[in-house]
Design a protein around this motif. Structure first.
Motif, PDB file in Angstrom:
ATOM      1  N   GLY A 109       0.809  -1.218   0.000  1.00 34.03           N
ATOM      2  CA  GLY A 109       0.000   0.000   0.000  1.00 34.03           C
ATOM      3  C   GLY A 109       0.835   1.257   0.000  1.00 34.03           C
ATOM      4  O   GLY A 109       0.570   2.206  -0.743  1.00 34.03           O
ATOM      5  N   THR A 110       1.871   1.264   0.834  1.00 33.70           N
ATOM      6  CA  THR A 110       2.741   2.436   0.932  1.00 33.70           C
ATOM      7  C   THR A 110       3.483   2.694  -0.377  1.00 33.70           C
ATOM      8  O   THR A 110       3.587   3.832  -0.833  1.00 33.70           O
ATOM      9  N   LEU A 111       3.997   1.627  -0.972  1.00 34.41           N
ATOM     10  CA  LEU A 111       4.764   1.787  -2.208  1.00 34.41           C
ATOM     11  C   LEU A 111       3.877   2.090  -3.414  1.00 34.41           C
ATOM     12  O   LEU A 111       4.152   3.003  -4.182  1.00 34.41           O
ATOM     13  N   TRP A 112       2.827   1.295  -3.586  1.00 38.03           N
ATOM     14  CA  TRP A 112       2.112   1.322  -4.854  1.00 38.03           C
ATOM     15  C   TRP A 112       0.691   1.854  -4.772  1.00 38.03           C
ATOM     16  O   TRP A 112       0.103   2.177  -5.798  1.00 38.03           O
ATOM     17  N   GLY A 113       0.102   1.942  -3.588  1.00 41.53           N
ATOM     18  CA  GLY A 113      -1.269   2.435  -3.478  1.00 41.53           C
ATOM     19  C   GLY A 113      -2.262   1.440  -4.058  1.00 41.53           C
ATOM     20  O   GLY A 113      -1.962   0.269  -4.275  1.00 41.53           O
ATOM     21  N   GLU A 114      -3.446   1.940  -4.321  1.00 41.50           N
ATOM     22  CA  GLU A 114      -4.525   1.090  -4.822  1.00 41.50           C
ATOM     23  C   GLU A 114      -4.333   0.800  -6.308  1.00 41.50           C
ATOM     24  O   GLU A 114      -3.979   1.683  -7.085  1.00 41.50           O
ATOM     25  N   PHE A 115      -4.558  -0.447  -6.688  1.00 43.35           N
ATOM     26  CA  PHE A 115      -4.482  -0.876  -8.091  1.00 43.35           C
ATOM     27  C   PHE A 115      -5.858  -1.369  -8.496  1.00 43.35           C
ATOM     28  O   PHE A 115      -6.252  -2.481  -8.156  1.00 43.35           O
ATOM     29  N   LEU A 116      -6.615  -0.539  -9.183  1.00 47.28           N
ATOM     30  CA  LEU A 116      -7.978  -0.871  -9.597  1.00 47.28           C
ATOM     31  C   LEU A 116      -7.973  -1.511 -10.976  1.00 47.28           C
ATOM     32  O   LEU A 116      -7.132  -1.177 -11.819  1.00 47.28           O
ATOM     33  N   PRO A 117      -8.924  -2.404 -11.255  1.00 57.18           N
ATOM     34  CA  PRO A 117      -9.023  -2.938 -12.615  1.00 57.18           C
ATOM     35  C   PRO A 117      -9.415  -1.841 -13.594  1.00 57.18           C
ATOM     36  O   PRO A 117     -10.116  -0.895 -13.245  1.00 57.18           O
ATOM     37  N   VAL A 118      -8.943  -1.986 -14.816  1.00 56.33           N
ATOM     38  CA  VAL A 118      -9.318  -1.066 -15.890  1.00 56.33           C
ATOM     39  C   VAL A 118     -10.706  -1.459 -16.386  1.00 56.33           C
ATOM     40  O   VAL A 118     -11.023  -2.642 -16.515  1.00 56.33           O
ATOM     41  N   GLU A 119     -11.541  -0.456 -16.626  1.00 53.03           N
ATOM     42  CA  GLU A 119     -12.867  -0.685 -17.198  1.00 53.03           C
ATOM     43  C   GLU A 119     -12.690  -1.287 -18.602  1.00 53.03           C
ATOM     44  O   GLU A 119     -11.945  -0.740 -19.419  1.00 53.03           O
ATOM     45  N   GLN A 120     -13.362  -2.403 -18.882  1.00 52.13           N
ATOM     46  CA  GLN A 120     -13.169  -3.109 -20.149  1.00 52.13           C
ATOM     47  C   GLN A 120     -13.418  -2.214 -21.360  1.00 52.13           C
ATOM     48  O   GLN A 120     -12.664  -2.254 -22.326  1.00 52.13           O
ATOM     49  N   ASN A 121     -14.452  -1.389 -21.303  1.00 51.17           N
ATOM     50  CA  ASN A 121     -14.759  -0.517 -22.445  1.00 51.17           C
ATOM     51  C   ASN A 121     -13.771   0.641 -22.570  1.00 51.17           C
ATOM     52  O   ASN A 121     -13.834   1.402 -23.532  1.00 51.17           O
TER      53      ASN A 121
END
Length: 167
Positions: A109-121
């Motif tokens: 979390g400290t290094l990279w933060g949140e990694f959300l999926p990319v919206e397919q469209n």
């Protein structure tokens, strides 16, 4: 081309995004990690932009330092471009996150933060040597494996955005 230093871990010249603007297009090369979004937002604000003004994000590869905020940008409306081998991991990042967690553990979390999926469209997968036309801007995606099998470099005018394969 405007370099936006993302001040990763309070260090300058470690990770950057590159902004290219023309007419209604605002293109980023690399999103950087989610942990640097505040620095990226500040850099965009200096150029009179907000994250919702970013129309396209071209990723050289899917490692967290280059693409960690791509999902977040897709949720702001940006079209995300990535190598075909990296696309499944942006849509469903669990395997990528699990692999990185084995390396970084509780520092994720400290290094990279949140990694959300990319919206397919919001995901575009160009082919090797394909020209990407964004308004009057022209980029060419070039397959450049070595650092990662999912690595593109992008040619733009007389520049090459080489991600982690330049040396």
């Amino acid at each position: 081309v405007i370099t936006i230093d993302l001040n990763f871990q309070n260090k300058t010249q470690a990770i950057a995004s590159y902004l290219i603007r023309q007419n209604d297009a605002a293109v980023l090369i690399e999103s950087g990690p989610g942990s640097t979004l505040s620095a990226l937002e500040a850099g965009l604000a200096k150029e009179g932009l907000s994250p919702r003004d970013i129309t396209h994000v071209l990723l050289t590869h899917i490692h967290l330092d280059h693409a960690g905020a791509a999902g977040w940008f897709s949720k702001q409306g940006a079209q995300i471009f990535v190598h075909p081998n990296g696309a499944p991991h942006l849509l469903n990042p669990e395997k990528l996150i699990a692999s990185a967690t084995r390396i970084y553990g509780d520092r994720m979390g400290t290094l990279w933060g949140e990694f959300l999926p990319v919206e397919q469209n919001q995901l575009t997968v160009p082919n090797d040597a394909e020209e990407i036309a964004i308004g009057n801007l022209r980029f060419t995606a070039i397959n450049t494996p070595g650092h990662a099998e999912h690595h593109y470099s992008y040619l733009f005018e007389d520049m090459c955005f080489s991600g982690d394969v330049g040396g």
